[in-house]
Design a protein around this motif. Structure first.
Motif, PDB file in Angstrom:
ATOM      1  N   MET A 286     -14.030  -7.771   8.365  1.00 48.71           N
ATOM      2  CA  MET A 286     -12.748  -8.366   8.705  1.00 48.71           C
ATOM      3  C   MET A 286     -12.147  -9.051   7.485  1.00 48.71           C
ATOM      4  O   MET A 286     -10.939  -9.055   7.338  1.00 48.71           O
ATOM      5  CB  MET A 286     -12.941  -9.344   9.862  1.00 48.71           C
ATOM      6  N   ASN A 287     -12.994  -9.630   6.630  1.00 51.31           N
ATOM      7  CA  ASN A 287     -12.472 -10.329   5.456  1.00 51.31           C
ATOM      8  C   ASN A 287     -11.690  -9.411   4.538  1.00 51.31           C
ATOM      9  O   ASN A 287     -10.675  -9.818   3.972  1.00 51.31           O
ATOM     10  CB  ASN A 287     -13.605 -10.997   4.669  1.00 51.31           C
ATOM     11  N   GLU A 288     -12.162  -8.158   4.385  1.00 53.75           N
ATOM     12  CA  GLU A 288     -11.434  -7.247   3.511  1.00 53.75           C
ATOM     13  C   GLU A 288     -10.070  -6.877   4.095  1.00 53.75           C
ATOM     14  O   GLU A 288      -9.104  -6.694   3.357  1.00 53.75           O
ATOM     15  CB  GLU A 288     -12.251  -5.990   3.177  1.00 53.75           C
ATOM     16  N   ILE A 289      -9.985  -6.819   5.407  1.00 57.04           N
ATOM     17  CA  ILE A 289      -8.696  -6.535   6.050  1.00 57.04           C
ATOM     18  C   ILE A 289      -7.724  -7.680   5.792  1.00 57.04           C
ATOM     19  O   ILE A 289      -6.552  -7.463   5.485  1.00 57.04           O
ATOM     20  CB  ILE A 289      -8.887  -6.285   7.558  1.00 57.04           C
ATOM     21  N   VAL A 290      -8.209  -8.902   5.903  1.00 59.09           N
ATOM     22  CA  VAL A 290      -7.372 -10.075   5.650  1.00 59.09           C
ATOM     23  C   VAL A 290      -6.935 -10.090   4.193  1.00 59.09           C
ATOM     24  O   VAL A 290      -5.768 -10.355   3.878  1.00 59.09           O
ATOM     25  CB  VAL A 290      -8.122 -11.375   6.022  1.00 59.09           C
ATOM     26  N   THR A 291      -7.857  -9.781   3.288  1.00 56.69           N
ATOM     27  CA  THR A 291      -7.539  -9.757   1.860  1.00 56.69           C
ATOM     28  C   THR A 291      -6.488  -8.702   1.544  1.00 56.69           C
ATOM     29  O   THR A 291      -5.547  -8.953   0.789  1.00 56.69           O
ATOM     30  CB  THR A 291      -8.821  -9.503   1.036  1.00 56.69           C
ATOM     31  N   ILE A 292      -6.642  -7.529   2.131  1.00 56.49           N
ATOM     32  CA  ILE A 292      -5.658  -6.457   1.923  1.00 56.49           C
ATOM     33  C   ILE A 292      -4.302  -6.885   2.467  1.00 56.49           C
ATOM     34  O   ILE A 292      -3.269  -6.685   1.817  1.00 56.49           O
ATOM     35  CB  ILE A 292      -6.134  -5.141   2.578  1.00 56.49           C
ATOM     36  N   ASN A 293      -4.288  -7.497   3.642  1.00 52.29           N
ATOM     37  CA  ASN A 293      -3.038  -7.969   4.236  1.00 52.29           C
ATOM     38  C   ASN A 293      -2.367  -8.999   3.325  1.00 52.29           C
ATOM     39  O   ASN A 293      -1.153  -8.960   3.117  1.00 52.29           O
ATOM     40  CB  ASN A 293      -3.303  -8.562   5.619  1.00 52.29           C
ATOM     41  N   GLN A 294      -3.155  -9.917   2.786  1.00 50.28           N
ATOM     42  CA  GLN A 294      -2.600 -10.929   1.890  1.00 50.28           C
ATOM     43  C   GLN A 294      -2.041 -10.280   0.624  1.00 50.28           C
ATOM     44  O   GLN A 294      -0.960 -10.666   0.156  1.00 50.28           O
ATOM     45  CB  GLN A 294      -3.671 -11.959   1.525  1.00 50.28           C
ATOM     46  N   ALA A 295      -2.752  -9.307   0.067  1.00 52.86           N
ATOM     47  CA  ALA A 295      -2.278  -8.633  -1.143  1.00 52.86           C
ATOM     48  C   ALA A 295      -0.977  -7.885  -0.876  1.00 52.86           C
ATOM     49  O   ALA A 295      -0.035  -7.948  -1.681  1.00 52.86           O
ATOM     50  CB  ALA A 295      -3.350  -7.665  -1.656  1.00 52.86           C
ATOM     51  N   GLU A 296      -0.908  -7.192   0.251  1.00 53.66           N
ATOM     52  CA  GLU A 296       0.320  -6.482   0.596  1.00 53.66           C
ATOM     53  C   GLU A 296       1.473  -7.454   0.807  1.00 53.66           C
ATOM     54  O   GLU A 296       2.613  -7.165   0.439  1.00 53.66           O
ATOM     55  CB  GLU A 296       0.098  -5.612   1.831  1.00 53.66           C
ATOM     56  N   SER A 297       1.189  -8.598   1.380  1.00 52.37           N
ATOM     57  CA  SER A 297       2.229  -9.612   1.575  1.00 52.37           C
ATOM     58  C   SER A 297       2.736 -10.143   0.241  1.00 52.37           C
ATOM     59  O   SER A 297       3.940 -10.375   0.075  1.00 52.37           O
ATOM     60  CB  SER A 297       1.698 -10.766   2.429  1.00 52.37           C
ATOM     61  N   ILE A 298       1.837 -10.332  -0.710  1.00 47.52           N
ATOM     62  CA  ILE A 298       2.238 -10.815  -2.031  1.00 47.52           C
ATOM     63  C   ILE A 298       3.121  -9.782  -2.722  1.00 47.52           C
ATOM     64  O   ILE A 298       4.189 -10.119  -3.264  1.00 47.52           O
ATOM     65  CB  ILE A 298       0.998 -11.144  -2.893  1.00 47.52           C
ATOM     66  N   VAL A 299       2.709  -8.525  -2.695  1.00 46.42           N
ATOM     67  CA  VAL A 299       3.499  -7.457  -3.326  1.00 46.42           C
ATOM     68  C   VAL A 299       4.871  -7.366  -2.659  1.00 46.42           C
ATOM     69  O   VAL A 299       5.898  -7.250  -3.341  1.00 46.42           O
ATOM     70  CB  VAL A 299       2.746  -6.104  -3.246  1.00 46.42           C
ATOM     71  N   SER A 300       4.890  -7.449  -1.342  1.00 50.84           N
ATOM     72  CA  SER A 300       6.154  -7.391  -0.608  1.00 50.84           C
ATOM     73  C   SER A 300       7.046  -8.574  -0.983  1.00 50.84           C
ATOM     74  O   SER A 300       8.257  -8.413  -1.184  1.00 50.84           O
ATOM     75  CB  SER A 300       5.875  -7.390   0.894  1.00 50.84           C
ATOM     76  N   GLY A 301       6.460  -9.753  -1.089  1.00 54.25           N
ATOM     77  CA  GLY A 301       7.229 -10.945  -1.459  1.00 54.25           C
ATOM     78  C   GLY A 301       7.836 -10.830  -2.844  1.00 54.25           C
ATOM     79  O   GLY A 301       8.985 -11.243  -3.068  1.00 54.25           O
ATOM     80  N   VAL A 302       7.086 -10.258  -3.774  1.00 51.27           N
ATOM     81  CA  VAL A 302       7.604 -10.056  -5.133  1.00 51.27           C
ATOM     82  C   VAL A 302       8.768  -9.069  -5.097  1.00 51.27           C
ATOM     83  O   VAL A 302       9.800  -9.285  -5.751  1.00 51.27           O
ATOM     84  CB  VAL A 302       6.485  -9.559  -6.078  1.00 51.27           C
ATOM     85  N   ARG A 303       8.629  -7.999  -4.320  1.00 50.04           N
ATOM     86  CA  ARG A 303       9.708  -7.012  -4.235  1.00 50.04           C
ATOM     87  C   ARG A 303      10.955  -7.629  -3.597  1.00 50.04           C
ATOM     88  O   ARG A 303      12.072  -7.389  -4.055  1.00 50.04           O
ATOM     89  CB  ARG A 303       9.258  -5.782  -3.441  1.00 50.04           C
ATOM     90  N   VAL A 304      10.773  -8.430  -2.572  1.00 52.03           N
ATOM     91  CA  VAL A 304      11.920  -9.093  -1.936  1.00 52.03           C
ATOM     92  C   VAL A 304      12.617  -9.999  -2.944  1.00 52.03           C
ATOM     93  O   VAL A 304      13.858 -10.029  -3.017  1.00 52.03           O
ATOM     94  CB  VAL A 304      11.498  -9.867  -0.670  1.00 52.03           C
TER      95      VAL A 304
END
Length: 139
Positions: A1-19
């Motif tokens: 589950m931790n890797e899923i949370v980490t991936i979600n956080q990374a995708e959120s960071i990338v998305s935030g930078v793009r926004v």
């Protein structure tokens, strides 16, 4: 589950930078339009018909580009937001599944303490099935 949370956080960071990049692009389009509008006001003040026509054409072009590009930028931002909602929804579904499994495990363990081998008997300080308290078994 931790890797899923980490991936979600990374995708959120990338998305935030793009926004943030999209917002900066949108701001630049707006500033370009404002400059063209100011230039048209200055040209109008001079009364020079050629300068006014040129400034009006530049303002109209900035407006058209801003409108077209701005719509595309907003669509992309909306898509990123939607992807974030879906990503977070999937993560929450997995968390709920994990919690349900944990609840089932707790219920199974609680069921064992009511007649099956004494896995949890006396853990809470209550006497076991033979009436012995926790101190009798070293608990």
């Amino acid at each position: 589950m931790n890797e899923i949370v980490t991936i979600n956080q990374a995708e959120s960071i990338v998305s935030g930078v793009r926004v943030a990049d999209l917002v900066a692009e949108h701001q630049a389009l707006h500033e370009r339009y404002e400059q063209a509008e100011s230039e048209l006001a200055a040209a109008t003040a001079t009364g020079d018909p050629a300068r006014i026509a040129s400034s009006r054409q530049a303002r109209d072009a900035a407006s058209a580009i801003g409108d077209r590009a701005g719509r595309a930028l907003r669509r992309e931002m909306a898509g990123l937001a939607e992807a974030g909602f879906e990503r977070n929804g999937a993560l929450l579904a997995q968390v709920c599944t994990a919690w349900s499994a944990e609840d089932a495990a707790h219920a199974a363990l609680a069921g064992r303490s009511q007649g099956l081998p004494p896995l949890l008997d006396g853990v809470d300080g209550a006497p076991d099935d033979e009436g012995h308290g926790p101190e009798a078994s070293g608990r």
